[in-house]
Design an enzyme around this catalytic site. Structure first.
Site, mmCIF file in Angstrom:
data_model
loop_
_atom_site.group_PDB
_atom_site.id
_atom_site.type_symbol
_atom_site.label_atom_id
_atom_site.label_comp_id
_atom_site.label_asym_id
_atom_site.label_seq_id
_atom_site.Cartn_x
_atom_site.Cartn_y
_atom_site.Cartn_z
ATOM 1 N N HIS A 94 0.853 -1.185 0.000
ATOM 2 C CA HIS A 94 0.000 0.000 0.000
ATOM 3 C C HIS A 94 0.895 1.244 0.000
ATOM 4 C CE1 HIS A 94 -2.836 3.067 1.328
ATOM 5 N NE2 HIS A 94 -3.777 2.267 0.840
ATOM 6 N N GLU A 166 -3.738 2.137 -7.582
ATOM 7 C CA GLU A 166 -4.100 3.207 -6.646
ATOM 8 C C GLU A 166 -3.168 4.401 -6.865
ATOM 9 O OE1 GLU A 166 -6.447 1.758 -3.089
ATOM 10 O OE2 GLU A 166 -4.360 1.632 -2.496
HETATM 11 C C1 PEP Z 1 -6.828 3.179 0.165
HETATM 12 O O1 PEP Z 1 -6.343 3.557 1.225
HETATM 13 O O2 PEP Z 1 -6.455 2.123 -0.356
HETATM 14 C C2 PEP Z 1 -7.871 4.003 -0.456
HETATM 15 C C3 PEP Z 1 -8.290 3.694 -1.651
HETATM 16 O O3 PEP Z 1 -8.333 5.041 0.309
HETATM 17 P P1 PEP Z 1 -9.551 6.028 -0.048
HETATM 18 O O4 PEP Z 1 -10.681 5.223 -0.610
HETATM 19 O O5 PEP Z 1 -9.888 6.682 1.258
HETATM 20 O O6 PEP Z 1 -9.013 7.013 -1.047
#
Ligand code: PEP
Length: 257
Positions: A94, A166
């Site tokens: 992450h 992400e």
């Molecule tokens: C995450 O922490 O993986 C994430 C997607 O956070 P958020 O949905 O709060 O942006």
């Protein structure tokens, strides 16, 4: 495996008591849904999940795992320990761990290999920073992360890998990537998997998007080509909003037939 997958990442937020309350409200809302649902909780909430999620369709997982198998690594939690408690998933790589704890791709690769030994699915988080995107480096970053994190893995082991795209600038900021940006990244990820493995592997691997997904914007992402679902941070702390998001995405009522 169903094609649609939504996983929550509750980060360092819930006590075990709060997790129990959350699950009591959340599980009935997603029980008969056409979507694989999972929740990644703090280590201290895993035992509660094991009990509360027995005989339900909701998977539970950890948010991190040690790169080592066992031994003098004070404070670490191994894949073997997670598997023993019934944990089938962990996040790895992450962006918060990469940024705040200086985790790098070779450690993430070790974590994935440990998970594979204990049949735990790794949700591999990858994505570029704002600066990298502005500099046109998004594909370079994704390519390097995939290459190094998946190094030494065999094609059949990809069954135990979920890739979560992400973009760092979209996490917890309220600023989502556009559908076009997500579609481009997802198709690039699949091209890379085809280059590293085969077309079949590229077609079969589960790819999620994460970054400020909410019930309000989930419908914008429903039709993104080749995207299997979402990794959800902030919203996964709210049982009502998280189940609503899953219901919107799965396009199905949660009512028993
Ligand atoms: C995450 O922490 O993986 C994430 C997607 O956070 P958020 O949905 O709060 O942006």
């Amino acid at each position: 495996m169903l094609n649609k997958v939504v996983i929550g990442n509750q980060k360092m937020n819930m006590t075990a008591t709060q997790t129990r309350k959350f699950l009591n409200a959340f599980v009935p809302e997603v029980e008969h849904i056409n979507c694989r649902v999972g929740i990644c909780v703090p280590y201290t909430s895993l035992a509660i999940c094991k009990r509360a999620l027995k005989d339900t369709n909701v998977m539970f997982g950890a948010q991190n795992v040690s790169e080592f198998e066992r031994g003098a690594y004070t404070g670490e939690v191994s894949s073997e320990m997670l598997a023993d408690i019934g944990c089938k998933l962990t996040l790895v790589g992450h962006s918060e761990r990469r940024k705040l704890f200086s985790e790098h791709n070779s450690q993430i690769n070790n974590k994935i290999k440990q998970n594979l030994r204990y049949n735990i699915t790794s949700i591999l988080c990858i994505g570029e920073s704002k600066r990298e995107r502005t500099q046109g480096l998004t594909q370079n970053v994704i390519c390097k992360q995939l290459d190094e994190c998946l190094s030494g893995l065999y094609e059949n082991e990809l069954e135990n890998i979920i890739v979560a795209y992400e973009p760092v600038w979209a996490i917890g900021t309220g600023q989502t990537a556009t559908s076009k940006q997500i579609e481009e990244a997802v198709s690039f990820i699949r091209e890379e998997i085809a280059r590293l493995y085969t077309d079949k592997a590229s077609k079969n691997i589960i790819v999620l998007y994460g970054g400020s997904v909410k019930p309000d914007n989930a419908k914008n992402f429903i039709n993104i080509k080749n995207l299997n679902g979402f990794l959800v941070g902030g919203v996964s702390l709210d049982a009502k909003a998280f189940s609503e998001l899953i219901q919107i995405y799965s396009g199905k009522s949660n009512k028993k037939k």
